[in-house]
Each structure stands twice: as C-alpha cells, then as structure tokens.
Design a protein around this motif. Structure first.
Motif, PDB file in Angstrom:
ATOM      1  N   GLY A  36       0.773  -1.231   0.000  1.00  0.00           N
ATOM      2  CA  GLY A  36       0.000   0.000   0.000  1.00  0.00           C
ATOM      3  C   GLY A  36       0.802   1.277   0.000  1.00  0.00           C
ATOM      4  O   GLY A  36       0.239   2.373  -0.071  1.00  0.00           O
ATOM      5  N   GLY A  37       2.104   1.182   0.113  1.00  0.00           N
ATOM      6  CA  GLY A  37       2.922   2.379   0.112  1.00  0.00           C
ATOM      7  C   GLY A  37       2.947   3.030  -1.268  1.00  0.00           C
ATOM      8  O   GLY A  37       2.445   2.483  -2.246  1.00  0.00           O
ATOM      9  N   GLY A  38       3.536   4.221  -1.324  1.00  0.00           N
ATOM     10  CA  GLY A  38       3.632   4.923  -2.593  1.00  0.00           C
ATOM     11  C   GLY A  38       4.069   6.346  -2.402  1.00  0.00           C
ATOM     12  O   GLY A  38       4.506   6.742  -1.313  1.00  0.00           O
ATOM     13  N   SER A  49      -3.584  11.032   1.160  1.00  0.00           N
ATOM     14  CA  SER A  49      -3.875   9.861   1.991  1.00  0.00           C
ATOM     15  C   SER A  49      -3.333   8.599   1.348  1.00  0.00           C
ATOM     16  O   SER A  49      -3.204   8.512   0.122  1.00  0.00           O
ATOM     17  CB  SER A  49      -5.392   9.706   2.170  1.00  0.00           C
ATOM     18  OG  SER A  49      -5.955  10.816   2.832  1.00  0.00           O
ATOM     19  N   LEU A  50      -3.024   7.643   2.188  1.00  0.00           N
ATOM     20  CA  LEU A  50      -2.666   6.297   1.767  1.00  0.00           C
ATOM     21  C   LEU A  50      -3.224   5.321   2.788  1.00  0.00           C
ATOM     22  O   LEU A  50      -3.386   5.667   3.967  1.00  0.00           O
ATOM     23  CB  LEU A  50      -1.149   6.115   1.695  1.00  0.00           C
ATOM     24  CG  LEU A  50      -0.392   6.709   0.509  1.00  0.00           C
ATOM     25  CD1 LEU A  50       1.113   6.555   0.746  1.00  0.00           C
ATOM     26  CD2 LEU A  50      -0.797   6.050  -0.786  1.00  0.00           C
ATOM     27  N   ARG A  51      -3.485   4.098   2.354  1.00  0.00           N
ATOM     28  CA  ARG A  51      -3.864   3.048   3.277  1.00  0.00           C
ATOM     29  C   ARG A  51      -2.902   1.876   3.117  1.00  0.00           C
ATOM     30  O   ARG A  51      -2.793   1.299   2.034  1.00  0.00           O
ATOM     31  CB  ARG A  51      -5.297   2.561   3.059  1.00  0.00           C
ATOM     32  CG  ARG A  51      -5.750   1.607   4.145  1.00  0.00           C
ATOM     33  CD  ARG A  51      -7.183   1.177   4.023  1.00  0.00           C
ATOM     34  NE  ARG A  51      -7.357   0.074   3.077  1.00  0.00           N
ATOM     35  CZ  ARG A  51      -8.346  -0.799   3.142  1.00  0.00           C
ATOM     36  NH1 ARG A  51      -9.245  -0.713   4.098  1.00  0.00           N
ATOM     37  NH2 ARG A  51      -8.434  -1.754   2.235  1.00  0.00           N
ATOM     38  N   LEU A  52      -2.236   1.567   4.190  1.00  0.00           N
ATOM     39  CA  LEU A  52      -1.332   0.424   4.209  1.00  0.00           C
ATOM     40  C   LEU A  52      -2.080  -0.812   4.693  1.00  0.00           C
ATOM     41  O   LEU A  52      -2.962  -0.718   5.545  1.00  0.00           O
ATOM     42  CB  LEU A  52      -0.141   0.686   5.122  1.00  0.00           C
ATOM     43  CG  LEU A  52       0.662   1.958   4.857  1.00  0.00           C
ATOM     44  CD1 LEU A  52       1.866   2.024   5.813  1.00  0.00           C
ATOM     45  CD2 LEU A  52       1.103   2.056   3.417  1.00  0.00           C
ATOM     46  N   VAL A  63       2.942  10.296  -2.538  1.00  0.00           N
ATOM     47  CA  VAL A  63       1.744  11.114  -2.403  1.00  0.00           C
ATOM     48  C   VAL A  63       2.163  12.532  -2.042  1.00  0.00           C
ATOM     49  O   VAL A  63       3.212  12.740  -1.420  1.00  0.00           O
ATOM     50  CB  VAL A  63       0.801  10.513  -1.339  1.00  0.00           C
ATOM     51  CG1 VAL A  63       1.440  10.529   0.032  1.00  0.00           C
ATOM     52  CG2 VAL A  63      -0.547  11.202  -1.334  1.00  0.00           C
ATOM     53  N   GLN A 100      -4.679   3.534   7.981  1.00  0.00           N
ATOM     54  CA  GLN A 100      -5.194   4.613   7.157  1.00  0.00           C
ATOM     55  C   GLN A 100      -4.454   5.885   7.542  1.00  0.00           C
ATOM     56  O   GLN A 100      -4.495   6.299   8.704  1.00  0.00           O
ATOM     57  CB  GLN A 100      -6.697   4.784   7.367  1.00  0.00           C
ATOM     58  CG  GLN A 100      -7.303   5.930   6.589  1.00  0.00           C
ATOM     59  CD  GLN A 100      -7.265   5.713   5.090  1.00  0.00           C
ATOM     60  OE1 GLN A 100      -7.578   4.634   4.611  1.00  0.00           O
ATOM     61  NE2 GLN A 100      -6.891   6.743   4.337  1.00  0.00           N
ATOM     62  N   VAL A 155       6.771   4.749   1.966  1.00  0.00           N
ATOM     63  CA  VAL A 155       5.828   5.868   1.863  1.00  0.00           C
ATOM     64  C   VAL A 155       6.648   7.137   1.680  1.00  0.00           C
ATOM     65  O   VAL A 155       7.522   7.441   2.497  1.00  0.00           O
ATOM     66  CB  VAL A 155       4.952   5.977   3.121  1.00  0.00           C
ATOM     67  CG1 VAL A 155       4.122   7.263   3.085  1.00  0.00           C
ATOM     68  CG2 VAL A 155       4.048   4.759   3.241  1.00  0.00           C
TER      69      VAL A 155
END
Length: 125
Positions: free
Chosen positions: A6-8, A15-18, A10, A80, A121
């Motif tokens: 789920g990383g990336g 927002s990101l959700r791992l 941004v 989240q 992240v």
C-alpha cells in the motif's frame, strides 16, 4: 509471515492506506503494530492494536491523522494515513507481538516477534 503493501508517493495532505496480511494463526491475545524508519533515523513506533478487543495506541505526531484497524476474518491490519506530511516519509513495517500473558499494548518494537518486509511511503511537499 507478514506481507505489507500500500505504500507509494503522495503529495502533502494526501492519503494512503497500508495493509499487512498475516499468514498463519493470529491468537486473540496478540497485538499488531506499525513502525516506521525514516532516512537516517531509527525505527519508531506509529500505532498498535490488540487483536481481540481492537484497543489502539498511537504516537503523538500521528494522532488524529492515522487510524489503525484490523479485519479478523482476513488476518489483516490496516493503517489509514490522512493529512500526510513530508515528515511521514519512511519505510513502514508491520509487526506482530505474541502476547500470551495479555499485557497492555506497547510502543516498544523490541517486544515484537515477527516483522513484514516494509513498504515505502514518500510524501512530497
């Protein structure tokens, strides 16, 4: 075995959700947690959750922005992350703490027994 994803990349404010999926049995007394290691920094605690009750703790700098949760049926814990900041940039690791004595949640990574491989992240300003 723990598999984090789920990383990336941004932008700040995004927002990101791992996700962290566990293979094998998670016992009701176990805890699962997220830690992170930023560039040139030591690994630090982010959040933890008790598997049965769903009790949670957070580091102060993420309170109100991050939410840890779990899906018992899927053996998966989530993080989240909202209102992300550049200082949240790090490799995020999930861990599981076997807790047969049912002690309280802890921020100490030394008490965790198994770690996932980490997911990057990156928050740009």
């Amino acid at each position: 075995q723990l598999q984090a994803s789920g990383g990336g990349l941004v932008q700040a404010g995004g927002s990101l959700r791992l996700s962290c999926a566990a293979s094998g049995t998670i016992f009701s007394s176990d805890h699962m947690g997220w830690f992170r290691q930023g560039p040139g920094k030591e690994r630090e605690f982010v959040a933890a959750i008790s598997w049965r009750e769903g009790n949670t703790i957070y580091r102060d700098s993420v309170k109100g922005r991050f939410t840890i949760s779990r899906d018992n049926a899927k053996n998966t814990v989530y993080l989240q992350m909202n209102s992300l900041k550049p200082e949240d940039t790090a490799v995020y690791y999930c861990g599981i703490r076997q807790n047969p004595r049912r002690t309280p949640l802890t921020t100490s990574g030394a008490q965790y027994d198994l770690w996932g491989q980490g997911t990057q992240v990156t928050v740009s300003s």
